[in-house]
Motif scaffolding. Structure first.
Motif, PDB file in Angstrom:
ATOM      1  N   MET A  35       0.933  -1.318   0.145  1.00 35.49           N
ATOM      2  CA  MET A  35       0.090  -0.085   0.103  1.00 35.49           C
ATOM      3  C   MET A  35       0.719   1.730   0.123  1.00 35.49           C
ATOM      4  SD  MET A  35      -2.997  -0.843   2.958  1.00 35.49           S
ATOM      5  CE  MET A  35      -3.600  -1.848   2.457  1.00 35.49           C
ATOM      6  N   THR A  36       0.270   2.287  -0.543  1.00 32.59           N
ATOM      7  CA  THR A  36       1.375   2.819  -0.655  1.00 32.59           C
ATOM      8  C   THR A  36       0.568   4.886  -0.329  1.00 32.59           C
ATOM      9  OG1 THR A  36       0.922   3.553  -3.124  1.00 32.59           O
ATOM     10  CG2 THR A  36       3.205   2.943  -2.672  1.00 32.59           C
ATOM     11  N   VAL A  37       1.263   5.869  -0.266  1.00 30.10           N
ATOM     12  CA  VAL A  37       0.790   7.072   0.561  1.00 30.10           C
ATOM     13  C   VAL A  37       1.585   7.693  -0.095  1.00 30.10           C
ATOM     14  CG1 VAL A  37      -0.724   6.556   2.350  1.00 30.10           C
ATOM     15  CG2 VAL A  37       2.046   6.837   2.487  1.00 30.10           C
ATOM     16  N   VAL A  38       1.067   9.431  -0.177  1.00 30.54           N
ATOM     17  CA  VAL A  38       2.171  10.390  -0.816  1.00 30.54           C
ATOM     18  C   VAL A  38       1.880  10.809  -0.057  1.00 30.54           C
ATOM     19  CG1 VAL A  38       2.149  12.050  -2.913  1.00 30.54           C
ATOM     20  CG2 VAL A  38       1.471   9.707  -3.241  1.00 30.54           C
ATOM     21  N   GLY A  39       2.876  11.964   0.478  1.00 33.74           N
ATOM     22  CA  GLY A  39       3.208  13.040   1.018  1.00 33.74           C
ATOM     23  C   GLY A  39       3.575  13.744   0.151  1.00 33.74           C
ATOM     24  N   GLY A  44       2.038  20.814  -3.472  1.00 34.72           N
ATOM     25  CA  GLY A  44       2.494  20.063  -4.374  1.00 34.72           C
ATOM     26  C   GLY A  44       3.448  19.876  -5.310  1.00 34.72           C
ATOM     27  N   LEU A  45       4.956  20.890  -5.164  1.00 32.00           N
ATOM     28  CA  LEU A  45       6.230  20.807  -5.701  1.00 32.00           C
ATOM     29  C   LEU A  45       6.862  19.677  -5.416  1.00 32.00           C
ATOM     30  CD1 LEU A  45       6.653  24.641  -4.858  1.00 32.00           C
ATOM     31  CD2 LEU A  45       6.133  23.827  -7.096  1.00 32.00           C
ATOM     32  N   VAL A  46       6.729  19.322  -3.556  1.00 32.92           N
ATOM     33  CA  VAL A  46       6.705  18.627  -3.372  1.00 32.92           C
ATOM     34  C   VAL A  46       6.357  17.431  -3.144  1.00 32.92           C
ATOM     35  CG1 VAL A  46       8.681  17.048  -2.239  1.00 32.92           C
ATOM     36  CG2 VAL A  46       9.406  19.516  -2.755  1.00 32.92           C
ATOM     37  N   LYS A  47       6.826  16.125  -3.747  1.00 32.25           N
ATOM     38  CA  LYS A  47       6.245  15.366  -2.869  1.00 32.25           C
ATOM     39  C   LYS A  47       6.464  13.524  -2.513  1.00 32.25           C
ATOM     40  CE  LYS A  47       2.090  16.127  -6.728  1.00 32.25           C
ATOM     41  NZ  LYS A  47       1.810  15.404  -7.385  1.00 32.25           N
ATOM     42  N   ALA A  48       5.974  13.126  -2.326  1.00 28.99           N
ATOM     43  CA  ALA A  48       7.726  11.938  -1.187  1.00 28.99           C
ATOM     44  C   ALA A  48       6.390  10.606  -0.611  1.00 28.99           C
ATOM     45  CB  ALA A  48       7.765  12.052   0.460  1.00 28.99           C
ATOM     46  N   THR A  49       6.335   9.511  -1.280  1.00 28.19           N
ATOM     47  CA  THR A  49       6.020   8.464  -1.286  1.00 28.19           C
ATOM     48  C   THR A  49       6.421   7.717  -0.659  1.00 28.19           C
ATOM     49  OG1 THR A  49       5.305   8.898  -4.327  1.00 28.19           O
ATOM     50  CG2 THR A  49       4.765   6.349  -2.788  1.00 28.19           C
ATOM     51  N   ALA A  50       5.884   6.730   0.169  1.00 25.74           N
ATOM     52  CA  ALA A  50       5.739   5.629   0.925  1.00 25.74           C
ATOM     53  C   ALA A  50       4.566   4.448   0.999  1.00 25.74           C
ATOM     54  CB  ALA A  50       5.923   6.373   2.294  1.00 25.74           C
ATOM     55  N   LYS A  83       7.985  14.122   5.787  1.00 24.69           N
ATOM     56  CA  LYS A  83       7.069  13.561   6.781  1.00 24.69           C
ATOM     57  C   LYS A  83       5.590  13.774   7.168  1.00 24.69           C
ATOM     58  CE  LYS A  83      10.753  16.663  10.046  1.00 24.69           C
ATOM     59  NZ  LYS A  83      10.769  17.306  10.865  1.00 24.69           N
ATOM     60  N   ASP A  84       4.873  14.235   6.063  1.00 22.34           N
ATOM     61  CA  ASP A  84       3.576  13.753   5.679  1.00 22.34           C
ATOM     62  C   ASP A  84       3.336  12.808   4.864  1.00 22.34           C
ATOM     63  OD1 ASP A  84       1.161  14.826   5.030  1.00 22.34           O
ATOM     64  OD2 ASP A  84       0.986  15.452   3.061  1.00 22.34           O
TER      65      ASP A  84
END
Length: 114
Positions: A35-39, A44-50, A83-84
């Motif tokens: 499962m993935t989430v996007v912070g 929206g200039l920076v997106k981190a997927t975890a 962190k998000d």
């Protein structure tokens, strides 16, 4: 038939339920890895997927944030997005665990795994 065994009939049911819970927990732990989430940060200039387990798997950075005079701003945006994503991963994991405990008929506030 189980009359003379006292609570052993209930014990067999409890053992079956425990095995079911163990199987479902293993399945959930496995699914949390996919499962993935996007912070995101900076609108929206920076997106981190975890993953829902909090493992960072991707980072998407809009090139417009790379102004040499504002290096700290870019770093802050990247950290905020990570962190998000981690916070959303923890929330998703908790939500899935809560759903599982509810399906198993356990109290909602029961923390799994123990």
């Amino acid at each position: 038939m189980f009359k003379g065994l006292g609570g052993l009939g209930d014990m067999a049911g409890m053992m079956k339920k425990a095995q079911e819970m163990q199987t479902k927990m293993a399945e959930l732990q496995e699914s949390l890895e996919t499962m993935t989430v996007v912070g995101e940060s900076g609108a929206g200039l920076v997106k981190a997927t975890a993953t829902a387990k909090g493992v960072l798997t991707g980072l998407d950075i809009d090139p417009t944030i790379f102004n040499p005079d504002e290096k700290e701003v870019a770093e802050d945006l990247i950290l905020a997005a990570i962190k998000d994503a981690q916070a959303k991963a923890a929330q998703r994991s908790e939500s899935e665990m809560s759903r599982l405990t509810e399906e198993l008929g356990l109290p909602k506030d029961m923390n799994l795994p123990f």
